[in-house]
Design a protein around this motif. Structure first.
Motif, short mmCIF file in Angstrom:
data_model
loop_
_atom_site.label_atom_id
_atom_site.label_comp_id
_atom_site.label_asym_id
_atom_site.label_seq_id
_atom_site.Cartn_x
_atom_site.Cartn_y
_atom_site.Cartn_z
N ARG A 355 0.81 -1.22 0.00
CA ARG A 355 0.00 0.00 0.00
C ARG A 355 0.84 1.27 0.00
O ARG A 355 0.30 2.36 -0.15
N THR A 356 2.14 1.13 0.20
CA THR A 356 3.00 2.32 0.19
C THR A 356 3.79 2.45 -1.11
O THR A 356 4.63 3.34 -1.24
N ALA A 357 3.55 1.56 -2.08
CA ALA A 357 4.34 1.56 -3.31
C ALA A 357 4.34 2.90 -4.05
O ALA A 357 5.41 3.36 -4.51
N PRO A 358 3.20 3.57 -4.18
CA PRO A 358 3.23 4.83 -4.95
C PRO A 358 4.19 5.87 -4.39
O PRO A 358 4.72 6.70 -5.15
N GLU A 359 4.43 5.86 -3.07
CA GLU A 359 5.28 6.90 -2.48
C GLU A 359 6.77 6.59 -2.55
O GLU A 359 7.59 7.48 -2.32
N VAL A 360 7.14 5.34 -2.83
CA VAL A 360 8.56 4.98 -2.73
C VAL A 360 9.25 4.80 -4.07
O VAL A 360 10.48 4.80 -4.14
N TYR A 361 8.48 4.65 -5.15
CA TYR A 361 9.12 4.46 -6.44
C TYR A 361 9.87 5.71 -6.88
O TYR A 361 9.39 6.84 -6.72
N GLY A 362 11.07 5.51 -7.41
CA GLY A 362 11.85 6.61 -7.95
C GLY A 362 11.40 6.97 -9.34
O GLY A 362 10.46 6.38 -9.89
N PRO A 363 12.05 7.97 -9.97
CA PRO A 363 11.67 8.40 -11.33
C PRO A 363 11.73 7.23 -12.31
O PRO A 363 12.75 6.57 -12.45
N GLY A 364 10.61 6.99 -12.97
CA GLY A 364 10.57 5.94 -13.99
C GLY A 364 10.32 4.55 -13.46
O GLY A 364 9.96 3.65 -14.24
#
Length: 439
Positions: A355-364
């Motif tokens: 549930r936290t994936a959207p906040e941790v991904y870097g550019p691209g």
């Protein structure tokens, strides 16, 4: 000196004594002073050098119902009981790193007595206030490609690993133990087979892994109270290291066996069975246990937790799995079908989510994962037709690409138990498949 003063001031000067009234199955009925016989109170029943350790689990009128942490043999009606109304507390110490202990903080590794710290921690503690906790921290490297890319974790996050028996939960835990970037690892083996508990400590952790880990074990033959307490002890030790400002990775295998132990205790105490025989106290205790993991207060470290759930009959919607999934911050699903075709870890990334994936991904990075999920989903939708040979190549360009990339993606998701892959290496390998393969 101040620490010693604090300990002296908290010493209980009163001694509460009771007496065994009757023994009924797993229950010991005792009577004594009402001030001492409180729910959750610890008691020592019997005479001699090794009295039996018990706990008050309920009441019937003025009679306290206790369960023992060991064998009831030798306990008789009229036996004395020494009662500690405060319940069990431990005094963890930094020297516990590298040790294997039981549900009472006693050594199981033959390396001598355990050091004691100044501060007392209640074993059955309470979660911190939600509104005083820090926010989740940065991304945590787990060393497993499938997790680093498809279900990333932040420090302080709680994730569930859901799988049937023999699908590879313990092996996945061992991979994370070797590859994580956490400061300290606290491992709770709850109701595990004795052979696997020993192998996990000696072979999976090894000397290097044990140097920064504390292992709490209670095997499947232990009484229900001890198995339940091992889960509480795991979180208590993790809280101690969190309060030292460290980022702790807490691994518990498994929450299901904690729930089974609580069900056994509840049924013995007279609770009514509900869904699939689980008592109401099971669903009350689960959030109290799981919520103890998470960020600390005022920047004092965090507990990042992975809880395994042994799904009953491979039913991922059974009561415990459903309850745990609603409490945690994401879930990793491991399926028997993937394990049977020889790909380990057998993670079904299409059914797994953080549930936290959207906040941790870097550019691209998010775009790479979305593209990979789209390819895997396209293949999954047509898998039966492809295996039967009923799909004609060229009918759909997206399915044709999914077929071409299925082999490389399966190889990416598979990983040897001794292999470690960093976050950067994981995304570089995935990008090479889904981005370069698109050109």
């Amino acid at each position: 000196m101040q620490g010693l003063i604090d300990r002296i001031e908290t010493i209980e000067t009163r001694t509460f004594k009771g007496r065994v009234k009757a023994i009924n199955g797993l229950l010991i009925e005792a009577e004594g002073p009402r001030a001492g016989l409180t729910l959750g109170a610890s008691a020592y029943v019997g005479t001699g050098e090794n009295p039996q350790r018990c706990e008050v689990v309920g009441f019937r009128g003025d009679t306290a119902l206790m369960m023992a942490h060991g064998d009831l043999s030798g306990i008789r009606a009229g036996a004395p009981a020494r009662i500690d109304p405060e319940g069990m507390v431990i005094r963890p110490h930094g020297a516990w790193l590298g040790r294997v202990i039981n549900a009472f903080g006693e050594p199981r590794d033959g390396k001598g007595p355990m050091a004691e710290g100044n501060r007392a921690y209640p074993v059955k503690g309470s979660p911190p206030c939600a509104h005083q906790r820090d926010a989740l921290g940065p991304r945590l490297d787990l060393g497993v490609r499938a997790l680093n890319t498809f279900t990333p974790m932040r420090t302080g996050q709680r994730l569930g690993v859901f799988a049937g028996s023999g699908v590879g939960k313990s092996v996945l835990m061992s991979m994370i133990t070797r590859g994580t970037s956490a400061d300290v690892i606290v491992i709770g083996l709850i109701g595990e087979r004795g052979r696997e508990a020993r192998e996990f400590v000696d072979e999976v952790l090894g000397e290097e892994g044990r140097a920064r880990a504390v292992v709490i074990t209670e095997t499947s033959d232990a009484p229900a109270l001890s198995r339940r307490q091992a889960a509480y002890m795991t979180l208590t030790v993790a809280e101690y290291f969190r309060d030292q400002g460290l980022n702790v990775l807490c691994l518990m295998d498994s929450v299901t066996r904690f729930a089974l132990a609580q069900r056994e205790i509840g049924l013995a105490a007279g609770e009514p069975p509900t869904t699939r025989g689980y008592t109401p106290s099971v669903f009350a205790e689960l959030p109290r246990l799981l919520e103890r993991a998470g960020p600390g207060e005022n920047g004092r470290g965090s507990i990042t937790a992975l809880f395994t759930v042994l799904v009953d009959g491979d039913d991922h919607n059974e009561p415990i799995a459903d309850a745990v999934r609603g409490i945690l911050d994401g879930h990793v699903v491991m399926t028997r079908a993937i394990a049977e075709r020889g790909r380990f870890p057998a993670i079904d990334v299409l059914k797994s989510i953080s549930r936290t994936a959207p906040e941790v991904y870097g550019p691209g990075e998010a775009a790479i994962v979305v593209e990979a999920r789209r390819i895997l989903s396209a293949y999954a939708d047509m898998e039966e037709l492809i295996r039967l040979g009923a799909y004609a190549a060229g009918s759909n360009t997206e399915v044709d690409r999914a077929i071409a990339l299925n082999g490389p993606l399966e190889a990416f998701l598979g990983q040897g138990k001794d292999d470690t892959s960093s976050i950067e290496e994981s995304f570089a390998a995935l990008s090479e498949i889904v981005v370069d393969g698109k050109e």
